[in-house]
Design an enzyme around this catalytic site. Structure first.
Site, short mmCIF file in Angstrom:
data_model
loop_
_atom_site.label_atom_id
_atom_site.label_comp_id
_atom_site.label_asym_id
_atom_site.label_seq_id
_atom_site.Cartn_x
_atom_site.Cartn_y
_atom_site.Cartn_z
N GLY A 260 -15.52 33.14 38.06
CA GLY A 260 -14.55 33.13 39.14
C GLY A 260 -14.25 31.75 39.70
O GLY A 260 -13.51 31.62 40.66
N CYS A 261 -14.85 30.74 39.11
CA CYS A 261 -14.61 29.36 39.55
C CYS A 261 -13.72 28.66 38.53
O CYS A 261 -13.91 28.83 37.33
CB CYS A 261 -15.93 28.59 39.67
SG CYS A 261 -17.04 29.24 40.91
N ALA A 262 -12.77 27.89 39.01
CA ALA A 262 -11.91 27.12 38.11
C ALA A 262 -12.72 26.04 37.40
O ALA A 262 -12.49 25.72 36.25
CB ALA A 262 -10.75 26.51 38.88
#
Length: 142
Positions: free
Chosen positions: A49-51
């Site tokens: 869920g993290c870029a």
């Protein structure tokens, strides 16, 4: 419920009027963190869920609700390393039961991060908080 380390960060943010200065401070917090050993940068510790690439390695002493919570973290982005450092200040040294009671959204709102992070960074920060809460919850239930 905020740790002394988090209160220090909040005090510094109040002192720094300009967001450029606050960003620099976040980056400095990240630079001051010890690096996460390459051996722990594996899919099991990666935060979805993290870029950016983000890993959180729990370090929990004890078991059950009174186990002491700590973690190491790493990112390939300097600002995200700083956000990890802020989360470390927020959670480190608490029991897993206390971790579950922390109002991370409220604490981070005190810093004004919600208004100054991109949507992707905000989503990533939420994903890191969720991962920390999940780790604490699993330990508290054990």
């Amino acid at each position: 419920m905020a740790t002394e380390s988090f209160e220090d960060i909040a005090d510094t943010f109040e002192f720094l009027d300009d967001w450029e200065d606050r960003y620099r401070h976040v980056i400095e917090l990240g630079k001051a963190m010890p690096p996460l050993d390459e051996a722990f940068r594996v899919p099991a510790t990666k935060v979805d869920g993290c870029a950016s690439q983000v890993w959180i390695m729990p370090q929990i002493n004890g078991s059950g609700p009174q186990a002491q919570f700590d973690f190491q973290g790493e990112s390939d982005a300097m600002i995200v390393r700083g956000l990890i450092a802020i989360l470390h200040a927020l959670y480190s040294g608490l029991t897993v039961e206390e971790v579950l009671r922390v109002d991370a959204g409220g604490a981070l709102a005190r810093l004004g991060l919600n208004d100054h992070l991109s949507a992707q960074r905000s989503n990533g920060l939420r994903a890191m908080v969720e991962r920390i809460r999940k780790l604490a919850g699993e330990t508290a239930a054990a």
